[in-house]
Scaffold this motif. Structure first.
Motif, short mmCIF file in Angstrom:
data_model
loop_
_atom_site.label_atom_id
_atom_site.label_comp_id
_atom_site.label_asym_id
_atom_site.label_seq_id
_atom_site.Cartn_x
_atom_site.Cartn_y
_atom_site.Cartn_z
N GLY A 108 0.79 -1.24 0.00
CA GLY A 108 0.00 0.00 0.00
C GLY A 108 0.81 1.27 0.00
O GLY A 108 0.25 2.36 -0.10
N ASN A 109 2.13 1.17 0.16
CA ASN A 109 3.04 2.31 0.16
C ASN A 109 2.75 3.27 1.32
O ASN A 109 2.84 4.48 1.17
N ILE A 110 2.42 2.69 2.50
CA ILE A 110 2.25 3.55 3.67
C ILE A 110 3.07 3.09 4.88
O ILE A 110 3.17 3.83 5.85
N CYS A 111 3.67 1.91 4.82
CA CYS A 111 4.47 1.43 5.97
C CYS A 111 5.90 1.10 5.55
O CYS A 111 6.83 1.85 5.82
N ARG A 112 6.07 -0.04 4.88
CA ARG A 112 7.42 -0.54 4.61
C ARG A 112 8.19 0.24 3.57
O ARG A 112 9.34 0.63 3.80
N SER A 113 7.59 0.47 2.41
CA SER A 113 8.35 1.15 1.35
C SER A 113 8.64 2.61 1.68
O SER A 113 9.74 3.08 1.38
N PRO A 114 7.73 3.37 2.31
CA PRO A 114 8.14 4.73 2.69
C PRO A 114 9.19 4.73 3.80
O PRO A 114 10.04 5.63 3.85
N THR A 115 9.17 3.70 4.65
CA THR A 115 10.23 3.58 5.65
C THR A 115 11.57 3.37 4.96
O THR A 115 12.57 4.03 5.28
N ALA A 116 11.60 2.47 3.99
CA ALA A 116 12.83 2.23 3.23
C ALA A 116 13.26 3.49 2.49
O ALA A 116 14.45 3.82 2.46
N ASP A 117 12.32 4.20 1.91
CA ASP A 117 12.59 5.46 1.21
C ASP A 117 13.28 6.44 2.15
O ASP A 117 14.35 6.99 1.85
N ALA A 118 12.71 6.65 3.33
CA ALA A 118 13.24 7.63 4.29
C ALA A 118 14.60 7.21 4.83
O ALA A 118 15.53 8.03 4.93
N SER A 156 9.29 5.59 -3.64
CA SER A 156 8.60 4.40 -3.16
C SER A 156 7.21 4.36 -3.77
O SER A 156 6.66 5.39 -4.17
N ALA A 157 6.65 3.15 -3.84
CA ALA A 157 5.33 2.96 -4.43
C ALA A 157 4.73 1.67 -3.89
O ALA A 157 5.41 0.87 -3.25
N GLY A 158 3.45 1.48 -4.18
CA GLY A 158 2.75 0.27 -3.77
C GLY A 158 2.24 -0.49 -4.98
O GLY A 158 2.02 0.08 -6.05
N THR A 159 2.02 -1.77 -4.80
CA THR A 159 1.45 -2.58 -5.87
C THR A 159 -0.06 -2.42 -5.94
O THR A 159 -0.67 -2.78 -6.94
N HIS A 160 -0.66 -1.89 -4.88
CA HIS A 160 -2.10 -1.68 -4.83
C HIS A 160 -2.40 -0.19 -4.66
O HIS A 160 -1.57 0.56 -4.16
N SER A 215 4.38 4.35 11.44
CA SER A 215 5.66 4.29 10.72
C SER A 215 6.41 5.59 10.88
O SER A 215 7.62 5.59 11.12
N GLN A 216 5.69 6.69 10.75
CA GLN A 216 6.33 7.99 10.89
C GLN A 216 6.91 8.19 12.28
O GLN A 216 8.04 8.67 12.44
N GLN A 217 6.15 7.80 13.31
CA GLN A 217 6.61 7.97 14.69
C GLN A 217 7.85 7.12 14.97
O GLN A 217 8.81 7.61 15.59
N ALA A 218 7.83 5.87 14.56
CA ALA A 218 8.98 4.99 14.78
C ALA A 218 10.21 5.52 14.05
O ALA A 218 11.32 5.53 14.60
N ALA A 219 10.02 5.99 12.82
CA ALA A 219 11.13 6.52 12.04
C ALA A 219 11.70 7.79 12.69
O ALA A 219 12.92 7.95 12.80
N LEU A 220 10.83 8.69 13.13
CA LEU A 220 11.29 9.93 13.76
C LEU A 220 12.11 9.67 15.01
O LEU A 220 13.08 10.39 15.27
N LYS A 221 11.76 8.64 15.76
CA LYS A 221 12.52 8.30 16.97
C LYS A 221 13.97 7.95 16.63
O LYS A 221 14.85 8.09 17.46
N ARG A 222 14.19 7.48 15.40
CA ARG A 222 15.55 7.12 14.96
C ARG A 222 16.17 8.19 14.06
O ARG A 222 17.24 7.98 13.50
N GLY A 223 15.46 9.31 13.90
CA GLY A 223 16.04 10.42 13.14
C GLY A 223 15.74 10.42 11.66
O GLY A 223 16.39 11.12 10.89
N TYR A 224 14.73 9.66 11.22
CA TYR A 224 14.36 9.60 9.81
C TYR A 224 13.05 10.34 9.60
O TYR A 224 12.07 10.10 10.29
N SER A 225 13.02 11.19 8.61
CA SER A 225 11.81 11.96 8.31
C SER A 225 11.10 11.40 7.09
O SER A 225 11.73 11.13 6.06
N MET A 226 9.78 11.27 7.21
CA MET A 226 8.95 10.85 6.08
C MET A 226 8.12 12.02 5.57
O MET A 226 7.20 11.83 4.78
N GLN A 227 8.45 13.21 6.03
CA GLN A 227 7.70 14.39 5.63
C GLN A 227 7.73 14.55 4.11
O GLN A 227 8.76 14.40 3.47
N GLY A 228 6.58 14.80 3.55
CA GLY A 228 6.45 15.01 2.11
C GLY A 228 6.19 13.74 1.31
O GLY A 228 5.85 13.82 0.14
#
Length: 172
Positions: free
Chosen positions: A17-27, A46-50, A62-75
């Motif tokens: 769906g491009n809202i958890c794993r692939s945007p995490t990898a992107d960031a 990043s993109a989703g198959t659906h 995903s955003q919260q977990a990433a931010l705790k480690r210093g990764y931004s998914m903003q945008g």
């Protein structure tokens, strides 16, 4: 004689769906690429198959977990894989076998070599070959995704530096 600018290496991360794993990898990968001083040489998306979440930002967890480690998914906004992606991207990295199979069904044969599982670049490849979907689980699932994605991102960047002769600041 002017030197020609090298072509960018294009990397696409894909999950369902491009809202958890692939945007995490992107960031995460974007962060490592920036720290290596290679953002002018590597294009990341990043993109989703659906088409479940087109236009939506990544999952709040995903955003919260990433931010705790210093990764931004903003945008970042969810989108579906498009036919042009198979031509544009040199590396199309699926988070799991199911999404890899969906990509293989859509990919023109001449670009099939661009598809693979993302975790093949991880030091955990011998024990984990897929990034599990954390969507229906608790916060520990998002942390596990980050652990796997961090390892694979470092491995992918090292692979690109080695195979493409990129001069990274801290990876050479």
């Amino acid at each position: 004689m002017a030197q020609s600018k090298p072509e960018k290496i294009n990397v696409l991360f894909v999950c369902m769906g491009n809202i958890c794993r692939s945007p995490t990898a992107d960031a995460v990968f974007r962060h490592h690429v920036r720290n290596a001083g290679l953002e002018q040489l590597i294009h990341i998306d990043s993109a989703g198959t659906h088409a479940y979440h087109i236009g939506h930002p990544p999952d709040r967890r995903s955003q919260q977990a990433a931010l705790k480690r210093g990764y931004s998914m903003q945008g970042l906004r969810a989108r579906k894989v498009e036919q042009e992606d198979f031509t544009l991207f040199h590396y199309i990295l699926a988070m799991d076998r199911y999404n890899l199979e969906l990509l293989q069904q859509e990919c023109p044969p001449q670009h099939a070599g661009r598809l693979s599982l993302f975790l093949q670049y991880s030091s955990h490849w011998h024990t984990h070959q897929e990034v599990p979907d954390p969507y229906y689980g608790g916060s520990h699932g998002f942390e596990r995704v980050l652990d796997l994605v961090e390892s694979a991102s470092q491995g992918l960047l090292q692979h690109l530096i080695n195979t493409q002769q990129l001069a990274g600041k801290k990876y050479r």
